[in-house]
Design a protein around this motif. Sequence first.
Motif, PDB file in Angstrom:
ATOM      1  N   GLY A  36      10.529  53.163  27.956  1.00  0.00           N
ATOM      2  CA  GLY A  36       9.267  53.076  27.220  1.00  0.00           C
ATOM      3  C   GLY A  36       9.280  51.936  26.216  1.00  0.00           C
ATOM      4  N   SER A  39       6.117  49.139  24.743  1.00  0.00           N
ATOM      5  CA  SER A  39       5.000  49.394  23.826  1.00  0.00           C
ATOM      6  C   SER A  39       5.450  50.257  22.650  1.00  0.00           C
ATOM      7  CB  SER A  39       3.890  50.120  24.615  1.00  0.00           C
ATOM      8  OG  SER A  39       2.837  50.524  23.782  1.00  0.00           O
ATOM      9  N   GLY A  40       4.671  50.230  21.596  1.00  0.00           N
ATOM     10  CA  GLY A  40       4.791  51.173  20.487  1.00  0.00           C
ATOM     11  C   GLY A  40       6.188  51.308  19.900  1.00  0.00           C
ATOM     12  N   ILE A  41       6.632  52.545  19.752  1.00  0.00           N
ATOM     13  CA  ILE A  41       7.914  52.848  19.102  1.00  0.00           C
ATOM     14  C   ILE A  41       9.077  52.224  19.884  1.00  0.00           C
ATOM     15  CG2 ILE A  41       9.501  54.739  18.516  1.00  0.00           C
ATOM     16  CD1 ILE A  41       6.925  56.481  18.031  1.00  0.00           C
ATOM     17  N   ASP A  60      10.380  50.357  31.790  1.00  0.00           N
ATOM     18  CA  ASP A  60       9.037  50.892  31.545  1.00  0.00           C
ATOM     19  C   ASP A  60       8.252  50.797  32.848  1.00  0.00           C
ATOM     20  OD1 ASP A  60       6.408  51.460  30.375  1.00  0.00           O
ATOM     21  OD2 ASP A  60       7.336  50.960  28.460  1.00  0.00           O
ATOM     22  N   CYS A  72      10.360  50.780  35.922  1.00  0.00           N
ATOM     23  CA  CYS A  72      10.981  52.068  36.232  1.00  0.00           C
ATOM     24  C   CYS A  72      10.057  53.200  35.803  1.00  0.00           C
ATOM     25  CB  CYS A  72      12.314  52.181  35.483  1.00  0.00           C
ATOM     26  SG  CYS A  72      13.085  53.808  35.579  1.00  0.00           S
ATOM     27  N   THR A  75      10.197  59.462  35.675  1.00  0.00           N
ATOM     28  CA  THR A  75      10.105  60.742  36.391  1.00  0.00           C
ATOM     29  C   THR A  75      10.912  60.699  37.686  1.00  0.00           C
ATOM     30  OG1 THR A  75       8.117  60.188  37.669  1.00  0.00           O
ATOM     31  CG2 THR A  75       7.772  61.118  35.481  1.00  0.00           C
ATOM     32  N   ALA A 100      12.341  56.497  24.815  1.00  0.00           N
ATOM     33  CA  ALA A 100      11.040  56.496  24.115  1.00  0.00           C
ATOM     34  C   ALA A 100       9.876  56.636  25.086  1.00  0.00           C
ATOM     35  CB  ALA A 100      10.884  55.225  23.290  1.00  0.00           C
ATOM     36  N   GLY A 102       7.082  58.112  27.010  1.00  0.00           N
ATOM     37  CA  GLY A 102       6.406  59.392  26.777  1.00  0.00           C
ATOM     38  C   GLY A 102       4.931  59.286  27.054  1.00  0.00           C
ATOM     39  N   SER A 153       9.121  64.716  18.988  1.00  0.00           N
ATOM     40  CA  SER A 153       7.879  64.646  18.211  1.00  0.00           C
ATOM     41  C   SER A 153       7.893  65.807  17.222  1.00  0.00           C
ATOM     42  CB  SER A 153       6.659  64.791  19.120  1.00  0.00           C
ATOM     43  OG  SER A 153       5.498  65.049  18.348  1.00  0.00           O
ATOM     44  N   LYS A 170       8.251  68.379  24.236  1.00  0.00           N
ATOM     45  CA  LYS A 170       9.030  67.773  23.155  1.00  0.00           C
ATOM     46  C   LYS A 170      10.036  68.775  22.562  1.00  0.00           C
ATOM     47  CE  LYS A 170       7.382  63.587  23.228  1.00  0.00           C
ATOM     48  NZ  LYS A 170       8.259  62.445  23.547  1.00  0.00           N
ATOM     49  N   THR A 201       0.189  53.750  17.486  1.00  0.00           N
ATOM     50  CA  THR A 201       0.580  53.104  18.742  1.00  0.00           C
ATOM     51  C   THR A 201      -0.523  53.356  19.779  1.00  0.00           C
ATOM     52  OG1 THR A 201       1.598  54.992  19.856  1.00  0.00           O
ATOM     53  CG2 THR A 201       2.997  53.791  18.295  1.00  0.00           C
ATOM     54  N   PRO A 202      -0.455  52.682  20.920  1.00  0.00           N
ATOM     55  CA  PRO A 202      -1.465  52.901  21.974  1.00  0.00           C
ATOM     56  C   PRO A 202      -1.524  54.344  22.470  1.00  0.00           C
ATOM     57  CG  PRO A 202      -0.271  50.864  22.374  1.00  0.00           C
ATOM     58  CD  PRO A 202       0.431  51.535  21.228  1.00  0.00           C
ATOM     59  N   LEU A 203      -0.475  55.128  22.221  1.00  0.00           N
ATOM     60  CA  LEU A 203      -0.479  56.535  22.646  1.00  0.00           C
ATOM     61  C   LEU A 203      -1.668  57.300  22.057  1.00  0.00           C
ATOM     62  CD1 LEU A 203       2.047  58.417  23.984  1.00  0.00           C
ATOM     63  CD2 LEU A 203       1.890  59.428  21.733  1.00  0.00           C
ATOM     64  N   LEU A 204      -2.140  56.841  20.898  1.00  0.00           N
ATOM     65  CA  LEU A 204      -3.217  57.566  20.203  1.00  0.00           C
ATOM     66  C   LEU A 204      -4.608  57.113  20.623  1.00  0.00           C
ATOM     67  CD1 LEU A 204      -1.812  57.579  16.549  1.00  0.00           C
ATOM     68  CD2 LEU A 204      -1.637  59.381  18.256  1.00  0.00           C
TER      69      LEU A 204
HETATM   70  N1  LIG Z   1       2.522  57.645  18.484  1.00  0.00           N
HETATM   71  C1  LIG Z   1       2.745  58.847  17.963  1.00  0.00           C
HETATM   72  O1  LIG Z   1       1.985  59.323  17.097  1.00  0.00           O
HETATM   73  C2  LIG Z   1       3.939  59.654  18.403  1.00  0.00           C
HETATM   74  C3  LIG Z   1       4.284  60.784  17.658  1.00  0.00           C
HETATM   75  C4  LIG Z   1       5.376  61.534  18.028  1.00  0.00           C
HETATM   76  C5  LIG Z   1       6.116  61.173  19.135  1.00  0.00           C
HETATM   77  N2  LIG Z   1       5.753  60.085  19.849  1.00  0.00           N
HETATM   78  C6  LIG Z   1       6.575  59.768  21.019  1.00  0.00           C
HETATM   79  O2  LIG Z   1       7.074  58.458  20.872  1.00  0.00           O
HETATM   80  C7  LIG Z   1       7.388  57.939  22.163  1.00  0.00           C
HETATM   81  C8  LIG Z   1       6.812  56.534  22.251  1.00  0.00           C
HETATM   82  O3  LIG Z   1       5.395  56.643  22.222  1.00  0.00           O
HETATM   83  P1  LIG Z   1       4.464  55.556  21.532  1.00  0.00           P
HETATM   84  O4  LIG Z   1       3.691  56.251  20.495  1.00  0.00           O
HETATM   85  O5  LIG Z   1       5.241  54.359  21.206  1.00  0.00           O
HETATM   86  O6  LIG Z   1       3.427  55.311  22.730  1.00  0.00           O
HETATM   87  P2  LIG Z   1       3.179  54.065  23.653  1.00  0.00           P
HETATM   88  O7  LIG Z   1       2.127  54.507  24.606  1.00  0.00           O
HETATM   89  O8  LIG Z   1       2.938  52.854  22.823  1.00  0.00           O
HETATM   90  O9  LIG Z   1       4.570  53.878  24.413  1.00  0.00           O
HETATM   91  C9  LIG Z   1       4.983  54.745  25.419  1.00  0.00           C
HETATM   92  C10 LIG Z   1       5.631  53.902  26.505  1.00  0.00           C
HETATM   93  O10 LIG Z   1       6.149  54.796  27.501  1.00  0.00           O
HETATM   94  C11 LIG Z   1       5.870  54.220  28.754  1.00  0.00           C
HETATM   95  N3  LIG Z   1       5.846  55.247  29.788  1.00  0.00           N
HETATM   96  C12 LIG Z   1       4.944  56.245  29.939  1.00  0.00           C
HETATM   97  N4  LIG Z   1       5.217  56.949  31.047  1.00  0.00           N
HETATM   98  C13 LIG Z   1       6.327  56.382  31.605  1.00  0.00           C
HETATM   99  C14 LIG Z   1       7.086  56.649  32.766  1.00  0.00           C
HETATM  100  N5  LIG Z   1       6.750  57.637  33.607  1.00  0.00           N
HETATM  101  N6  LIG Z   1       8.145  55.863  33.029  1.00  0.00           N
HETATM  102  C15 LIG Z   1       8.485  54.844  32.206  1.00  0.00           C
HETATM  103  N7  LIG Z   1       7.800  54.532  31.095  1.00  0.00           N
HETATM  104  C16 LIG Z   1       6.724  55.300  30.806  1.00  0.00           C
HETATM  105  C17 LIG Z   1       4.508  53.565  28.584  1.00  0.00           C
HETATM  106  O11 LIG Z   1       4.250  52.612  29.616  1.00  0.00           O
HETATM  107  C18 LIG Z   1       4.635  52.957  27.203  1.00  0.00           C
HETATM  108  O12 LIG Z   1       5.146  51.645  27.259  1.00  0.00           O
HETATM  109  C19 LIG Z   1       6.786  58.921  23.170  1.00  0.00           C
HETATM  110  O13 LIG Z   1       7.812  59.728  23.676  1.00  0.00           O
HETATM  111  C20 LIG Z   1       5.831  59.740  22.332  1.00  0.00           C
HETATM  112  O14 LIG Z   1       5.638  61.025  22.861  1.00  0.00           O
HETATM  113  C21 LIG Z   1       4.694  59.313  19.512  1.00  0.00           C
END
Ligand SMILES: NC(=O)c1ccc[n+]([C@@H]2O[C@H](COP(=O)([O-])OP(=O)(O)OC[C@H]3O[C@@H](n4cnc5c(N)ncnc54)[C@H](O)[C@@H]3O)[C@@H](O)[C@H]2O)c1
Length: 259
Positions: A36, A39-41, A60, A72, A75, A100, A102, A153, A170, A201-204
């Motif tokens: 992951g 993007s994001g975290i 990713d 990749c 899953t 990361a 998710g 999370s 989680k 992050t884009p997740l939101l």
């Molecule tokens: N953003 C939040 O508020 C928040 C809060 C708590 C936990 N999280 C967790 O932090 C982690 C990172 O999330 P984020 O907020 O940076 O979001 P994000 O969407 O910016 O990044 C998630 C990344 O995971 C990748 N991904 C998704 N499904 C995948 C798969 N099947 N195989 C490989 N890669 C895959 C996406 O392509 C993306 O690049 C996640 O596990 C998320 O659940 C996020």
Amino acid sequence: MDYGKPIIVPINSIEVAAITSSNTYDFHDRVALVTGGASGIGAATAALLRAGGATVVVADLVVGDAEHALGCDVTDAAAVDTVVDTVVRTHGGLDILVCAAGTPGTVGLPWEIGDEEWRRISAVNLDGTFHACRAAARHMAQRRRGRIVNVASVAGTRGQASLAAYAASKAGVVNLTQSFGVALASYGVLVNCVTPGVIRTPLLEGVDDDALDAMVSRMPIGRMGEPEEVARLIAFLASDDLTFSTGATFDVSAGRTLT
Ligand SMILES: NC(=O)c1ccc[n+]([C@@H]2O[C@H](COP(=O)([O-])OP(=O)(O)OC[C@H]3O[C@@H](n4cnc5c(N)ncnc54)[C@H](O)[C@@H]3O)[C@@H](O)[C@H]2O)c1
């Protein structure tokens, strides 16, 4: 006594500069894999590890032609095994794994969750983390060193009426971290997880403003976090400075676990 008005711990331009500073741990000669990490975290973590001198491979779904990036789907257990094998073969080992990758859940009542949605969320968040931890653990146990950091999370620390599938997946990550942490402790491999609150992050992207405001209002620091603020904790947990914690859950939720 007058303590003045309550404040939200702010982010102004100076603090943002501090958040994005490249101060980090020494990761020279370390090879890291970040699922992951596009993007994001995950991306913020990859950047921080790189700033500390690590060779960082990002795995990713979509990685384009970025250097050291492997497409990749976490899953897919065989695909994750291949990624870990490739990293070990190409870079001579794997020292750090950050899970990361998710996916969020759809906001709704637990009994409204369909089978497909349940399985999709669990497959990415829990199965995906398991696949990566398993593949890395086999390698790290043999080398008798390593650091694994899973991104769980705050939703995984207790049930969530409107995000049951995500929260359960989680919670599974928190528990899996404990199992791997205990099992790998005598092999010199430390496994921990972080529990972020609401992070920008884009997740939101799919979450509407009212729902976001409601989530943030339950975080005592009173604002969304930045990915770099989570990345800094992950960097510590991935570093050699971490010596006495394993199977542990590190909160980075602005106090949300206490409200
Ligand atoms: N953003 C939040 O508020 C928040 C809060 C708590 C936990 N999280 C967790 O932090 C982690 C990172 O999330 P984020 O907020 O940076 O979001 P994000 O969407 O910016 O990044 C998630 C990344 O995971 C990748 N991904 C998704 N499904 C995948 C798969 N099947 N195989 C490989 N890669 C895959 C996406 O392509 C993306 O690049 C996640 O596990 C998320 O659940 C996020």
